[in-house]
Design a protein around this motif. Structure first.
Motif, PDB file in Angstrom:
ATOM      1  N   MET A   1     -42.994  26.756   5.881  1.00  0.00           N
ATOM      2  CA  MET A   1     -42.258  27.845   6.474  1.00  0.00           C
ATOM      3  C   MET A   1     -40.766  27.539   6.394  1.00  0.00           C
ATOM      4  N   THR A   2     -39.997  28.572   6.224  1.00  0.00           N
ATOM      5  CA  THR A   2     -38.553  28.401   6.237  1.00  0.00           C
ATOM      6  C   THR A   2     -38.057  28.384   7.682  1.00  0.00           C
ATOM      7  N   ASN A   3     -36.839  27.912   7.879  1.00  0.00           N
ATOM      8  CA  ASN A   3     -36.268  27.945   9.229  1.00  0.00           C
ATOM      9  C   ASN A   3     -36.203  29.369   9.753  1.00  0.00           C
ATOM     10  N   GLY A   4     -35.895  30.310   8.879  1.00  0.00           N
ATOM     11  CA  GLY A   4     -35.847  31.710   9.291  1.00  0.00           C
ATOM     12  C   GLY A   4     -37.196  32.211   9.771  1.00  0.00           C
ATOM     13  N   GLU A   5     -38.253  31.833   9.069  1.00  0.00           N
ATOM     14  CA  GLU A   5     -39.607  32.234   9.466  1.00  0.00           C
ATOM     15  C   GLU A   5     -40.006  31.598  10.793  1.00  0.00           C
ATOM     16  N   VAL A   6     -39.657  30.345  10.978  1.00  0.00           N
ATOM     17  CA  VAL A   6     -39.964  29.660  12.239  1.00  0.00           C
ATOM     18  C   VAL A   6     -39.206  30.318  13.382  1.00  0.00           C
ATOM     19  N   ALA A   8     -38.116  33.370  13.590  1.00  0.00           N
ATOM     20  CA  ALA A   8     -38.709  34.680  13.869  1.00  0.00           C
ATOM     21  C   ALA A   8     -40.019  34.541  14.647  1.00  0.00           C
ATOM     22  N   ALA A   9     -40.847  33.571  14.270  1.00  0.00           N
ATOM     23  CA  ALA A   9     -42.125  33.366  14.960  1.00  0.00           C
ATOM     24  C   ALA A   9     -41.917  32.938  16.409  1.00  0.00           C
ATOM     25  N   LEU A  10     -40.857  32.176  16.658  1.00  0.00           N
ATOM     26  CA  LEU A  10     -40.572  31.705  18.021  1.00  0.00           C
ATOM     27  C   LEU A  10     -39.686  32.669  18.803  1.00  0.00           C
ATOM     28  N   VAL A  11     -39.249  33.738  18.147  1.00  0.00           N
ATOM     29  CA  VAL A  11     -38.377  34.752  18.729  1.00  0.00           C
ATOM     30  C   VAL A  11     -37.092  34.107  19.275  1.00  0.00           C
ATOM     31  N   VAL A  12     -36.453  33.321  18.417  1.00  0.00           N
ATOM     32  CA  VAL A  12     -35.148  32.739  18.719  1.00  0.00           C
ATOM     33  C   VAL A  12     -34.247  32.978  17.512  1.00  0.00           C
ATOM     34  N   THR A  13     -32.957  32.817  17.694  1.00  0.00           N
ATOM     35  CA  THR A  13     -32.051  32.976  16.566  1.00  0.00           C
ATOM     36  C   THR A  13     -32.131  31.751  15.656  1.00  0.00           C
ATOM     37  N   LEU A  14     -31.717  31.944  14.431  1.00  0.00           N
ATOM     38  CA  LEU A  14     -31.683  30.835  13.481  1.00  0.00           C
ATOM     39  C   LEU A  14     -30.753  29.740  13.978  1.00  0.00           C
ATOM     40  N   SER A  15     -29.638  30.133  14.577  1.00  0.00           N
ATOM     41  CA  SER A  15     -28.688  29.170  15.123  1.00  0.00           C
ATOM     42  C   SER A  15     -29.327  28.310  16.214  1.00  0.00           C
TER      43      SER A  15
END
Length: 62
Positions: A1-6, A8-15
């Motif tokens: 999984m990419t950081n972006g996908e993770v 999104a799955a955790l409902v947090v920002t990429l930052s």
């Protein structure tokens, strides 16, 4: 999984995700994410996917 996908799955920002990943690396004394993944694999916390891909998936205890 990419950081972006993770993220999104955790409902947090990429930052936020990147900040928390950095916190984990510092806490474990790891140089990078590869060190974290290798250590978790050695401890039996992750495993390589059955499809033979290189992505490690978190294994929850049964």
């Amino acid at each position: 999984m990419t950081n972006g996908e993770v993220a999104a799955a955790l409902v947090v920002t990429l930052s936020t995700l990147k900040t928390r990943l950095g916190d984990v690396r510092r806490e474990l004394g790891a140089r990078n994410g590869v060190d974290v993944a290798a250590g978790s694999w050695q401890l039996g916390l992750t495993r390589v996917s059955a499809t033979g891909g290189s992505a490690a998936r978190a294994a929850l205890p049964p």
